[in-house]
Scaffold this active site. Structure first.
Site, PDB file in Angstrom:
ATOM      1  CD  GLU A 160      -2.370  -1.788   2.243  1.00 19.65           C
ATOM      2  OE1 GLU A 160      -3.314  -2.596   2.158  1.00 19.65           O
ATOM      3  OE2 GLU A 160      -1.612  -1.736   3.211  1.00 19.65           O
ATOM      4  CB  THR A 161       1.308   4.082  -1.972  1.00 16.22           C
ATOM      5  OG1 THR A 161       2.333   3.188  -2.442  1.00 16.22           O
ATOM      6  CG2 THR A 161       1.848   5.502  -1.970  1.00 16.22           C
TER       7      THR A 161
END
Length: 286
Positions: A45-46
């Protein structure tokens, strides 16, 4: 260019836990530009940090997998909160798509309250789980634990496995796994381990062959545990270990409150350590 930081989350040791990219000053980015950056980092995830809609809150954030946006996730919440607090104790609220998420930070440990209480979906055929993970039927399930779907924003198939050997052997198995996860593409397998559980999470359709630590699944696990009858009235604290088979051991705290036989609150906690920082080019608008 935009400032970014990379943290390893659900650990206090660099190069373990679950890596997270935090992109600051993302107010002017479109969703497509955020997705491009998340695909470039290619981490589980970002998280993109923007000015809050409510000035009483610390930030508004959006969270992206390599191939899709999600409304809420645990390890971005933990890592982003610890970054924004700058090592100080305190309380802050992150505005996530799923809703406001309060986070308490004490001595380097961040704990958030899940914005949505998890709920059970349907039961899942144990034979299909076994086929999808390349296991035998007798390796699926233990005690009162049976495969189910549960969700708290993101949905997961929860697959209890007999023991740690079965967990280590589990591998998403071609078309059988694709059929199993056609409607719910994330599968969280878990087995008993000391004072809690050890887990693995597979979501290849979302660009995540295996996740080192999954905070949203950890929170959602409260629903299958309650259904299995292993959460008594009052508060229960458990330790979840994940990422061990990947060589990225993670430690996740789960605190569940049950009132009147129902889930009243679910909290997830963890630590994080910064491992990189820099600046990234803004993608061209589409």
């Amino acid at each position: 260019m935009l400032e970014y930081h990379v943290y390893d989350v659900f650990t206090d040791r660099a190069f373990s836990g679950n890596p997270l990219a935090i992109v600051m000053g993302a107010d002017d980015l479109s969703g497509a530009q955020m997705q491009t950056i998340a695909r470039q980092f290619n981490l589980s995830e970002t998280i993109f940090v923007m000015r809050p809609a409510d000035p009483a809150h610390r930030a508004r954030v959006r969270i992206f997998l390599p191939l899709a946006e999600i409304p809420f996730a645990g390890h971005p919440t933990i890592g982003c909160a610890l970054h924004l607090c700058g090592g100080q104790d305190g309380h802050l609220v992150l505005e996530e798509t799923a809703g406001p998420v309060p986070v308490q930070i004490t001595d380097g440990l961040a704990e958030f309250r899940a914005p949505v209480l998890p709920e059970l979906g349907g039961h899942v055929d144990p034979a299909a789980v076994a086929a999808g993970l390349g296991l035998s039927r007798d390796q699926v399930g233990f005690g009162p634990h049976r495969p189910v779907v549960a969700h708290a924003g993101p949905g997961f198939i929860f697959a209890p496995l007999r023991d740690l050997d079965a967990l280590a052997q589990a591998r998403p198995s071609g078309t059988a796994f694709e059929a199993l996860t056609a409607e719910t593409p994330k599968l969280y397998a878990y087995a008993p381990d000391g004072d809690g559980f050890r887990a693995r999470m597979f979501a290849p359709a979302n660009g995540i062959p295996e996740d080192p630590a999954t905070g949203s699944a950890s929170a959602t696990l409260a629903a299958p545990l309650l259904a299995a009858g292993v959460l008594p009235e009052g508060e229960t604290q458990l330790t979840l270990r994940q990422g061990i088979e990947m060589g990225r051991p993670s430690r996740i705290g789960l605190r569940v409150t049950v009132q009147g036989g129902k889930l009243a609150a679910v909290h997830v906690s963890g630590r994080a350590v910064r491992v990189a920082e820099g600046r990234i080019t803004i993608p061209e608008a589409e």
